[in-house]
Design a protein around this motif. Structure first.
Motif, PDB file in Angstrom:
ATOM      1  N   GLY A 119       5.433  -2.272   5.727  1.00 40.12           N
ATOM      2  CA  GLY A 119       4.558  -0.950   6.232  1.00 40.12           C
ATOM      3  C   GLY A 119       5.014   0.139   5.180  1.00 40.12           C
ATOM      4  N   PHE A 120       5.761   0.002   4.196  1.00 41.37           N
ATOM      5  CA  PHE A 120       5.842   1.187   3.158  1.00 41.37           C
ATOM      6  C   PHE A 120       4.862   1.248   2.302  1.00 41.37           C
ATOM      7  CE2 PHE A 120       6.392  -0.783  -0.892  1.00 41.37           C
ATOM      8  CZ  PHE A 120       6.443  -2.050  -0.769  1.00 41.37           C
ATOM      9  N   SER A 121       4.696   2.642   2.060  1.00 42.45           N
ATOM     10  CA  SER A 121       3.412   2.905   1.310  1.00 42.45           C
ATOM     11  C   SER A 121       3.576   3.288  -0.175  1.00 42.45           C
ATOM     12  CB  SER A 121       2.597   4.091   1.975  1.00 42.45           C
ATOM     13  OG  SER A 121       3.707   5.075   2.012  1.00 42.45           O
ATOM     14  N   SER A 122       2.530   3.335  -0.864  1.00 41.32           N
ATOM     15  CA  SER A 122       2.845   3.654  -2.377  1.00 41.32           C
ATOM     16  C   SER A 122       3.294   5.088  -2.423  1.00 41.32           C
ATOM     17  CB  SER A 122       1.238   3.538  -3.085  1.00 41.32           C
ATOM     18  OG  SER A 122       0.526   4.147  -2.831  1.00 41.32           O
ATOM     19  N   GLU A 123       2.861   5.916  -1.443  1.00 36.49           N
ATOM     20  CA  GLU A 123       3.322   7.363  -1.347  1.00 36.49           C
ATOM     21  C   GLU A 123       4.900   7.371  -1.207  1.00 36.49           C
ATOM     22  OE1 GLU A 123       0.631   6.387   0.415  1.00 36.49           O
ATOM     23  OE2 GLU A 123      -1.031   7.279  -0.697  1.00 36.49           O
TER      24      GLU A 123
END
Ligand SMILES: [Fe+2]
Ligand SMILES: [Fe+2]
Length: 381
Positions: A105-109
């Protein structure tokens, strides 16, 4: 990004890890120049996220750890020979990070924030919603004070790095800006371990070493002033690199004139003064040189009141504020150095000379800030 994702999927596990490290290391360096909002950094964060997702596979998380100077991916040591890998480990260690866990669930942001925090000297990376960081031990160790030997080694290492870069200076060769950025990063990190900046500066050794020791010392005093003035992030890196390069024009003045023992003729003196113009011209066309390095090289011998050199005939010469900072650093180191025709001035004496030049040679606000802050760290006042 489906296309690039398919390409990544075709890569071997080792290739993905190597590529991931290269991207993260480059993105961290880019962050010293651009912000995390910059399209280059954003694209690199996205690509890094894609690669980490592949490494994660069906699992709920994937982990990167540093153990004994080695990078370990999900308990598996990754022992490859790569400059990026060594740099990456160094960059994380500098921030006291020895573990990163990326959760599903980690994002590129979040990756971009992590990159930005590792790049920013002033910030202490904590954890993010889906990326947790582990640390403490390394951090405490890296912030402990220098021992006298460590300090000596540190100074020598930085001077050698400056020497390496400067020996490559010519109109035809690319300047190693990254090498200079590393020196700046190391100086800023050293401020946390050694409050007395005079101990980080290298004492005058010889004329041949002067080019490098002076460049390093001027950068240290400039960074000290910049921090005290509240300059942060990208700008502090740029002013540090520019200070290292303030006298780069001297590389284009003949050594016979620079090292002449006797009195200079007026032609020779004129040629020496031209190092400001030579430096500015060189930096103007040097890829990667910070923009402010040009006015700093050109104007560091100008004065607050418009006197000094080079004389500009077409308009009243007005010094850029960053040049005014470097003028103070240049004066401080030049006068502190032991020269046969000069006394090795004590710091108190230098500061009183600085005070005398306030309003004429030096910008009052900047000079007073420097005098007060240096006095405070050295317990003079
Ligand atoms: Fe100069
Ligand atoms: Fe100088």
């Amino acid at each position: 990004m489906a296309g690039s994702r398919t390409l990544v999927e075709k890569m071997s596990d080792k290739e993905i890890k190597l590529e991931l490290i290269t991207i993260l290391t480059t993105a961290i360096s880019n962050c010293s120049l651009y912000s995390t909002d910059h399209s280059i950094v954003k694209a690199q964060a996205e690509r890094a996220r894609d690669m980490i997702m592949i490494l994660m596979g069906e699992n709920d998380e994937t982990e990167m750890m540093i153990i004994d100077n080695d990078l370990v991916f999900d308990k598996e040591p990754f022992k490859e020979r790569s400059i990026h890998l060594q740099n990456f480990i160094k960059k994380l260690q500098r921030k006291g990070i020895d573990k990163m866990i990326f959760k599903r669930g980690f994002s590129s942001e979040e990756v971009a924030s992590l990159i930005g925090d590792v790049a920013d000297i002033a910030s202490s990376p904590t954890s993010y919603d889906h990326i947790s960081l582990g640390a403490v031990e390394v951090r405490l160790e890296s912030e402990s004070e220098f021992s006298p030997e460590e300090l000596e080694n540190f100074r020598e290492e930085q001077i050698n790095k400056v020497k390496d870069v400067f020996s490559g200076v010519s109109r035809y060769k690319k300047l190693d800006i990254t090498g200079l950025e590393d020196v700046v990063i190391n100086f800023i990190a050293a401020f946390k371990k050694e409050v007395n900046i005079l101990n980080i500066m290298t004492p005058f050794k010889s004329y041949t070493e002067w080019t490098y020791t002076h460049a390093a010392n001027v950068a240290i005093i400039t960074l000290f002033q910049a921090e005290a003035l509240g300059i942060k992030g990208e700008l502090i890196h740029e002013i540090g690199v520019s200070a290292l390069l303030h006298d780069v024009g001297k590389m284009f003045v003949s050594n016979d004139i620079l090292n002449k023992a006797g009195k200079l003729t007026s032609d020779e003196w004129e040629e020496i003064q031209k190092h400001t113009l030579y430096g500015a011209k060189y930096l103007l066309t040097t890829e990667g040189a910070p923009q402010m390095s040009v006015p700093i090289a050109l104007q560091h011998h100008l004065r607050y009141d418009g006197k000094g050199y080079p004389r500009m005939s077409s308009f009243r010469s007005k010094q850029h504020i960053f040049s005014q900072i470097v003028t103070i650093s240049d004066f401080f180191d030049a006068i502190r150095a032991k020269r046969p025709y000069k006394k090795d001035f004590e710091v108190v004496e230098i500061l009183s000379l600085l005070k005398k030049g306030i309003g004429t040679t030096f910008n009052p606000m900047i000079a007073n800030s420097f005098i007060n802050n240096l006095g405070r760290t050295l317990n003079f006042n």
